[in-house]
Design a protein around this motif. Structure first.
Motif, PDB file in Angstrom:
ATOM      1  N   GLY A 266       6.032   1.355  -2.618  1.00  0.00           N
ATOM      2  CA  GLY A 266       5.059   1.762  -3.618  1.00  0.00           C
ATOM      3  C   GLY A 266       5.416   1.370  -5.031  1.00  0.00           C
ATOM      4  O   GLY A 266       4.905   1.968  -5.985  1.00  0.00           O
ATOM      5  N   TYR A 267       6.277   0.385  -5.188  1.00  0.00           N
ATOM      6  CA  TYR A 267       6.719  -0.027  -6.527  1.00  0.00           C
ATOM      7  C   TYR A 267       6.835  -1.542  -6.548  1.00  0.00           C
ATOM      8  O   TYR A 267       7.764  -2.117  -5.974  1.00  0.00           O
ATOM      9  N   SER A 268       5.878  -2.188  -7.216  1.00  0.00           N
ATOM     10  CA  SER A 268       5.824  -3.643  -7.226  1.00  0.00           C
ATOM     11  C   SER A 268       6.527  -4.210  -8.455  1.00  0.00           C
ATOM     12  O   SER A 268       6.866  -3.481  -9.397  1.00  0.00           O
ATOM     13  N   LEU A 269       6.700  -5.524  -8.449  1.00  0.00           N
ATOM     14  CA  LEU A 269       7.285  -6.190  -9.602  1.00  0.00           C
ATOM     15  C   LEU A 269       6.419  -5.995 -10.841  1.00  0.00           C
ATOM     16  O   LEU A 269       6.944  -5.765 -11.943  1.00  0.00           O
ATOM     17  N   ASP A 270       5.106  -6.057 -10.685  1.00  0.00           N
ATOM     18  CA  ASP A 270       4.217  -5.809 -11.828  1.00  0.00           C
ATOM     19  C   ASP A 270       4.322  -4.371 -12.319  1.00  0.00           C
ATOM     20  O   ASP A 270       4.221  -4.111 -13.529  1.00  0.00           O
ATOM     21  N   ASP A 271       4.519  -3.430 -11.395  1.00  0.00           N
ATOM     22  CA  ASP A 271       4.735  -2.033 -11.808  1.00  0.00           C
ATOM     23  C   ASP A 271       5.976  -1.936 -12.693  1.00  0.00           C
ATOM     24  O   ASP A 271       5.982  -1.241 -13.714  1.00  0.00           O
ATOM     25  N   TYR A 272       7.008  -2.607 -12.278  1.00  0.00           N
ATOM     26  CA  TYR A 272       8.287  -2.645 -12.999  1.00  0.00           C
ATOM     27  C   TYR A 272       8.098  -3.262 -14.379  1.00  0.00           C
ATOM     28  O   TYR A 272       8.519  -2.696 -15.406  1.00  0.00           O
ATOM     29  N   ARG A 273       7.442  -4.427 -14.417  1.00  0.00           N
ATOM     30  CA  ARG A 273       7.193  -5.106 -15.689  1.00  0.00           C
ATOM     31  C   ARG A 273       6.407  -4.219 -16.650  1.00  0.00           C
ATOM     32  O   ARG A 273       6.721  -4.123 -17.839  1.00  0.00           O
ATOM     33  N   GLN A 274       5.386  -3.565 -16.123  1.00  0.00           N
ATOM     34  CA  GLN A 274       4.514  -2.762 -16.976  1.00  0.00           C
ATOM     35  C   GLN A 274       5.182  -1.480 -17.432  1.00  0.00           C
ATOM     36  O   GLN A 274       5.001  -1.035 -18.571  1.00  0.00           O
ATOM     37  N   GLN A 275       5.972  -0.878 -16.559  1.00  0.00           N
ATOM     38  CA  GLN A 275       6.622   0.387 -16.900  1.00  0.00           C
ATOM     39  C   GLN A 275       7.549   0.238 -18.102  1.00  0.00           C
ATOM     40  O   GLN A 275       7.655   1.155 -18.932  1.00  0.00           O
ATOM     41  N   VAL A 276       8.230  -0.899 -18.190  1.00  0.00           N
ATOM     42  CA  VAL A 276       9.112  -1.118 -19.335  1.00  0.00           C
ATOM     43  C   VAL A 276       8.313  -1.028 -20.636  1.00  0.00           C
ATOM     44  O   VAL A 276       8.694  -0.318 -21.580  1.00  0.00           O
ATOM     45  N   VAL A 277       7.197  -1.720 -20.694  1.00  0.00           N
ATOM     46  CA  VAL A 277       6.357  -1.689 -21.896  1.00  0.00           C
ATOM     47  C   VAL A 277       5.783  -0.300 -22.123  1.00  0.00           C
ATOM     48  O   VAL A 277       5.747   0.200 -23.256  1.00  0.00           O
ATOM     49  N   ASP A 278       5.350   0.340 -21.061  1.00  0.00           N
ATOM     50  CA  ASP A 278       4.719   1.658 -21.188  1.00  0.00           C
ATOM     51  C   ASP A 278       5.651   2.685 -21.820  1.00  0.00           C
ATOM     52  O   ASP A 278       5.208   3.586 -22.543  1.00  0.00           O
ATOM     53  N   GLU A 279       6.955   2.575 -21.562  1.00  0.00           N
ATOM     54  CA  GLU A 279       7.884   3.552 -22.139  1.00  0.00           C
ATOM     55  C   GLU A 279       8.026   3.356 -23.653  1.00  0.00           C
ATOM     56  O   GLU A 279       8.262   4.317 -24.379  1.00  0.00           O
TER      57      GLU A 279
END
Length: 421
Positions: A266-279
């Motif tokens: 349930g955790y994709s590479l795009d999720d990872y990429r986006q989460q960094v920015v979201d924080e």
């Protein structure tokens, strides 16, 4: 003659007693109501008598006693980085330490040494030219609070958090997803049982479990480093905590997205990429204060497309710069900053450091360049000439906007001396 002397002595004692008792009717009376001293450069004489022996016809006024109860500061809430970070951010707190002086003294006589020696008394300032590589890992375990604070105090204008993720999809500061064996004490804890395939990864444990570990000097410890502080430091940090610490210190941030060595459901590479920015968005950090990095071009292109305010400042990491044709292709895709190795920008040729043709071509094409990593590459044999000789070429001939360093005091000394921003 003896009678005259005795008489004089008695008169002197009488005058002294009168002055002490204040009984001279001609002397001005001080009832304590006037706090000025009529321009005299002396303090009033105050006699404090214990109440038990005070004369019954006098009033002894004692200083008022504090009766206010201590202020309730409320419960202690983790994390608590702000007071330390704020004190470290003040200009007076920029301390480069002794290493820059050692390196300057070690240099051969010449114009550069003369210039650097002229700056020995500072002032030293925080500068974006000085980028802290994983904190201050020359002496402190990397990506730890203690290392970050050391870098802040040494004048780093930009600090790095390499970002990986935990089993419960929380972002943390660690150089690689599966480096816990080498950079933490996990093998000395019960958490080692959660490691898989002989490797311990951040994705094997939760954030709460990750925070119980201690950061250690990267093993095996290099001979130019020290384990002196490893047992007394090593506070691991989440990505969000690093943002709070850096923001409070008034420094910029350069997170680096790492490879997904192991995925979680349930955790994709795009999720990872986006989460960094979201924080960073959640912390209300101005995108101009953030330069996200990655060795993988698709990561950079993701941010350029989906988060253009962050993407325009993203830095593509590549050990050696590509040829001019490839550079043109990168520029056309929106890449504007490239970070490259010291040898990729200014290698040693004979007895001098010389800009590479690729570095000069990249500057001509409009790219901003960053170099990595001072006080790491070439250690422990680096001399003053090697360190500051290359730094001078990088700054003046290559035109880099910043240099990563494992001991940023060396870089901030140079940047402050040369007036770099």
């Amino acid at each position: 003659m003896r009678i005259v002397i005795n008489t004089l002595v008695l008169l002197i004692f009488a005058v002294m007693i009168t002055a002490c008792n204040g009984s001279d009717p001609a002397a001005p009376k001080n009832d304590g109501s006037d706090s000025t001293f009529s321009g005299k450069n002396e303090l009033p004489k105050v006699t404090v008598l214990p109440p038990a022996v005070a004369p019954s016809n006098e009033t002894v006024v004692l200083p008022p006693q504090a009766t206010t109860a201590p202020k309730d500061l409320g419960p202690i809430v983790w994390p608590l980085p702000l007071p330390e970070a704020q004190s470290a951010a003040t200009p007076q707190a920029v301390q480069v330490g002794v290493r820059p002086y050692f390196l300057v003294d070690d240099m051969s006589e010449g114009e550069l040494k003369t210039k650097l020696k002229s700056c020995a008394d500072g002032p030293f300032k925080r500068t974006d030219f000085a980028i802290a590589h994983r904190g201050a890992p020359l002496q402190f375990p990397e990506h730890t609070k203690e290392g970050y604070l050391a870098a802040i105090r040494m004048g780093a204008g930009i600090l790095e958090c390499d970002v990986t993720f935990t089993k419960d999809k929380q972002l943390v500061c660690r150089h690689a997803q599966c480096d816990l064996n080498d950079t933490t004490n996990i093998q000395a804890t019960a958490l080692k049982g959660k490691c898989t395939g002989g490797r311990c990864c951040t994705s094997d444990i939760t954030l709460a479990e990750f925070k119980t570990l201690r950061g250690m000097m990267e093993a095996p410890t290099k001979d130019w480093r020290t384990d002196l502080y490893a047992n007394r430091s090593g506070t691991l940090m989440s990505h969000a905590e690093s943002i709070a610490l850096f923001d409070a210190a008034g420094v910029k941030m350069t997170p680096e997205l790492k490879n997904m060595d192991r995925s979680i459901a349930g955790y994709s590479l795009d999720d990872y990429r986006q989460q960094v920015v979201d924080e960073y968005k959640a912390a209300k950090i101005d995108p101009s204060s953030v330069s996200i990095q990655s060795f993988n071009l698709p990561d950079i292109l993701y941010w350029i497309k989906n988060e253009p305010e962050f993407g325009k400042g993203a830095s593509y990491l590549i050990k050696f710069l590509p040829d001019p044709t490839s550079l043109a292709g990168l520029y056309a895709q929106g890449v504007r900053t490239i970070s490259s190795s010291l040898d990729g920008l200014a290698p040693l040729v004979g007895e001098k450091y010389v800009p590479t043709a690729a570095a000069l071509a990249a500057k001509k094409a409009g790219f901003e360049l960053v170099g990595y990593t001072m006080e790491r590459d070439g250690m422990p044999g680096n001399t003053g000439d090697m360190t500051y000789g290359r730094m001078d070429v990088l700054a003046k001939e290559v035109g880099v906007k910043g240099v990563f360093s494992d001991w940023v005091g060396t870089t901030s000394y140079y940047a402050s001396c040369m007036g770099l921003k």
